[in-house]
Motif scaffolding. Structure first.
Motif, short mmCIF file in Angstrom:
data_model
loop_
_atom_site.label_atom_id
_atom_site.label_comp_id
_atom_site.label_asym_id
_atom_site.label_seq_id
_atom_site.Cartn_x
_atom_site.Cartn_y
_atom_site.Cartn_z
N GLY A 466 0.93 -1.27 -0.22
CA GLY A 466 -0.17 0.10 0.13
C GLY A 466 0.79 1.38 -0.08
O GLY A 466 0.33 2.26 0.17
N LYS A 467 2.14 1.37 -0.10
CA LYS A 467 2.87 2.20 0.07
C LYS A 467 3.02 3.06 -1.48
O LYS A 467 3.31 4.28 -1.79
CB LYS A 467 4.29 1.97 0.63
N ILE A 468 3.42 2.06 -2.57
CA ILE A 468 3.60 2.76 -3.66
C ILE A 468 2.68 1.82 -4.79
O ILE A 468 1.87 0.87 -4.39
CB ILE A 468 5.19 2.26 -4.35
N THR A 469 2.79 2.51 -6.10
CA THR A 469 1.96 1.84 -7.13
C THR A 469 3.14 0.97 -7.73
O THR A 469 3.94 1.76 -8.35
CB THR A 469 1.43 2.82 -8.26
N PRO A 470 2.92 -0.49 -8.00
CA PRO A 470 3.99 -1.08 -8.50
C PRO A 470 4.70 -0.56 -9.76
O PRO A 470 3.59 -0.46 -10.56
CB PRO A 470 3.86 -2.63 -8.40
N TYR A 471 5.63 -0.56 -10.27
CA TYR A 471 6.00 -0.38 -11.49
C TYR A 471 5.90 -1.75 -12.37
O TYR A 471 5.50 -1.58 -13.62
CB TYR A 471 7.59 -0.10 -11.44
N ASP A 472 6.06 -2.84 -11.73
CA ASP A 472 5.96 -4.17 -12.48
C ASP A 472 5.38 -5.22 -11.59
O ASP A 472 5.26 -4.93 -10.40
CB ASP A 472 7.23 -4.46 -13.20
N SER A 473 5.39 -6.64 -11.98
CA SER A 473 4.58 -7.55 -11.21
C SER A 473 5.62 -8.62 -11.48
O SER A 473 6.36 -8.73 -12.55
CB SER A 473 3.34 -7.78 -11.71
N PRO A 474 5.73 -9.67 -10.62
CA PRO A 474 4.96 -9.70 -9.35
C PRO A 474 5.50 -8.59 -8.27
O PRO A 474 6.40 -7.74 -8.92
CB PRO A 474 5.39 -11.05 -8.51
N LYS A 475 5.09 -8.57 -7.03
CA LYS A 475 5.32 -7.35 -6.35
C LYS A 475 6.88 -7.45 -5.97
O LYS A 475 7.64 -6.06 -5.98
CB LYS A 475 4.69 -7.58 -5.06
#
Length: 651
Positions: A466-475
């Motif tokens: 919940g801190k960042i919008t992930p740039y890619d996946s998986p987390k």
């Protein structure tokens, strides 16, 4: 007429060999394991392997190394057979020989199985880094369970199946009875001793085989593929015990010549070197004597330039990018190595890199070794180290406490920890604690120096949700971890600007090294480029495009905070005038040393002639030898080891 029973030739051979049969068979099995692994690794790295003309040297040199490794591995087994033969007790060999042969094969297989993961991380086979990590099982197993579960399960399954198959093979091969005379057996065994000795030496030359003898390429990984991983680790362990100096690798240089070359290239041509026991110690005078600022170094884990938007990398660091628009941004800063302790060594002590371990881990440097902390402590500063993990890791605690750090605040000391990963408290928790420490120190009215070392941007890349919008996946990826680390930095900077210590503090954000250093060159220069920005209320904005090294930060920061005094550091002070050809950088990549200056790179390899390259967008392009620059580079390549051995780097 009696019937003649013909015994097959293969059966007669097996009977004559007796207990030598499983030994020789396991030699072939192990040779197959190592050769197949090398072939599969080469196919995996085919874009690099098969683009060179002499790629067959990987396999030819590999066979020599494999025979050498197997010679050492099977010598004890052959000795057991010889002793049993002399005592006429070969039947007693079955169990101990089985255990030894199966365990040895599984050990070779284990190192080959972990090699792909190691290459992905370091672009090298397992080496001294593998040994270093063994000292810290808690951190390592936490990292493995956090990010490498599939690799661990696969390795264990393959080892289990292989172990069962090897035991079955041994049982089928075992022949306790031996036909033939006692002397024929001993003669055969002594012949095998000679072959094992020859195989282990790998050459008829004066010195036995070593990695340099099979090196053939400018691509470091290709040379490593010529080894096998068990041999690589064993050779590294041998070197660790000896701690060879750089002169052993790159060739000796007369001490006075070395010092003359180093002093000739230093920034202050009028410097007075009055202490023969510390021949590089000289007076450093800050151009801002009216200042007495606090100093905070925010050392960023594994943050290469390729992750920093402002340096042409991925858009993962908006907060660091903003700092670069506010402070003094070094756009051509280079790390001295690929490990955190190497970054600590350079940033905190200004020491030049060597082929040996970092001074953070060496015995003679645990006391009476120069650090910024020791220098500033003598000027009335409170000195501290703040880290979210356990400070004993990589011997940091011992080195720091022995060399000027008065206070160590580690994860267990934090007032509050909201998220704990494999390497300790999250970067947010780290910065929250650092802010509390700085606030309290500022209230005491005493200047302070603090080294704050992050860890969230480290495999297995764990950070709170919940801190960042992930740039890619998986987390849990490098990119997402770098983005979270920058998020935590931004939170801290906003808090610091509202604090009571902001106006009296000079900060620097700098990476310890890039993550996953790799590339098809002797030294992958582009993966040594890192971010570095000095900022604070009294630091004007400036874009510094000149070449810089981590060892330049110490002298530059001392000037910024108004600290003068004698020190032995060789780095450039960027607050003072520099000649056009003054900037340089030193890069240590395993045993290779690169010296960058004036658009060229001099690269030293162990036991090989140094090479001169042109720097073309951080690529190494071979060119004619620059003898003058090579001599200068040689002096710097050997300085660190000589300074360590002779105790030159005193406070």
């Amino acid at each position: 007429m009696d019937q003649v029973i013909t015994v097959p030739t293969s059966q007669r051979v097996k009977t004559k060999l007796g207990p030598l049969l499983p030994l020789l068979s396991f030699v072939l099995i192990d040779l197959l394991i190592l050769s197949l692994s090398r072939f599969m690794l080469s196919i995996w790295q085919s874009e690099r392997v098969f683009t060179v003309n002499d790629y067959e040297q990987i396999f030819l040199g590999g066979l020599r190394i494999d025979f050498s490794a197997l010679g050492y591995l099977f010598a004890p087994a052959l000795l057991m057979v010889i002793i049993a033969t002399l005592l006429h007790q070969t039947r007693l060999l079955r169990l101990p020989l089985k255990i030894y042969l199966v365990a040895g094969s599984l050990l070779l297989l284990f190192f080959e199985l972990i090699t792909p993961t190691f290459i992905l991380e370091y672009d090298l086979r397992p080496n001294r880094l593998f040994i270093d990590y063994l000292i810290y099982p808690k951190e390592v197993f936490s990292m493995l369970f956090g990010g490498y579960k599939l690799e661990m399960v696969t390795t264990l399954l393959v080892l289990g199946l292989a172990g069962k198959s090897l035991v079955l093979a041994y049982n089928r091969l075992w022949r306790p009875a031996v036909k033939g005379t006692f002397w024929s057996q001993i003669t055969l065994q002594l012949l095998l001793v000679c072959l094992l000795v020859l195989g282990a030496r790998g050459t008829l030359g004066h010195r036995p085989i070593n990695p340099a003898l099979v090196a053939f390429s400018n691509d470091h990984l290709l040379n490593d593929l010529s080894l096998n991983s068990a041999y690589s680790v064993a050779f590294a362990n041998k070197q660790l015990k000896n701690e060879m100096s750089s002169a052993d690798y790159y060739g000796p240089m007369d001490t006075q010549t070395l010092l003359s070359e180093v002093r000739r290239t230093l920034q202050d041509s009028q410097a007075d070197y009055g202490d023969p026991l510390a021949p590089t110690k000289t007076m450093h005078t800050s151009p801002f004597p009216q200042r007495k600022k606090n100093l905070v170094i925010l050392l960023q884990e594994s943050l290469g330039a390729r992750y920093v938007g402002k340096l042409g990398g991925l858009p993962l660091t908006p907060n660091l990018d903003q700092l670069m628009d506010e402070g003094w941004n070094f756009t051509q800063m280079y790390a001295t190595g690929t490990r955190s302790v190497r970054g600590i060594e350079a940033v905190v002590t200004g020491f030049t890199p060597t082929a040996a371990r970092s001074v953070v881990k060496l015995g003679k440097s645990q006391q009476n070794f120069f650090t910024l902390a020791g220098f500033l402590a003598q000027q009335g500063y409170h000195t501290q180290f703040v880290y979210g993990g356990e400070s004993h890791f990589d011997n940091m605690k011992s080195f720091f406490l022995g060399n000027g750090f008065q206070d160590i605040v580690e994860g267990a000391d934090f007032d509050k920890v909201d998220f704990t990963g494999s390497w300790g408290a999250s970067d947010e928790d780290l910065y929250d604690q650092a802010d509390k420490e700085f606030t309290q120190l500022q209230e005491k009215g005493k200047p302070f120096f603090s080294l704050v070392f992050t860890s969230s941007n480290h495999s297995p890349f764990e950070y709170p949700d919940g801190k960042i919008t992930p740039y890619d996946s998986p987390k849990q990826t490098r990119n997402n971890a770098a983005k979270y680390s920058d998020y935590a930095l931004g939170q801290f900077i906003r808090k610091a600007k509202q604090s009571n210590y902001w106006k009296d503090t000079v900060f620097v954000v700098v990476a310890d090294h890039d993550s996953r250093v790799h590339g098809s060159s002797l030294v992958p220069v582009r993966h040594f480029r890192i971010p570095a920005v000095i900022f604070g209320q009294d630091v004007p904005h400036k874009v510094e495009n000149r070449l810089a090294s981590q060892i330049d930060l110490g002298p530059t920061l001392l000037s910024f905070i108004g600290a003068s005094g004698e020190h032995p550091m060789l780095g450039n002070d960027f607050t003072q005038p520099l000649k056009a050809d003054q900037p340089r950088a030193m890069l240590q990549y395993d045993k290779n040393f690169a010296y960058l200056k004036a658009g060229k790179a001099i690269v030293f390899q162990p036991h090989k002639t140094p090479q001169t390259f042109l720097l073309d967008s951080e690529n190494l392009v071979p060119t004619q030898t620059d003898a003058r620059l090579t001599k200068e580079a040689h002096a710097y390549a050997n300085f660190g080891s000589l300074a360590y051995e002779k105790g030159w780097y005193q406070p």
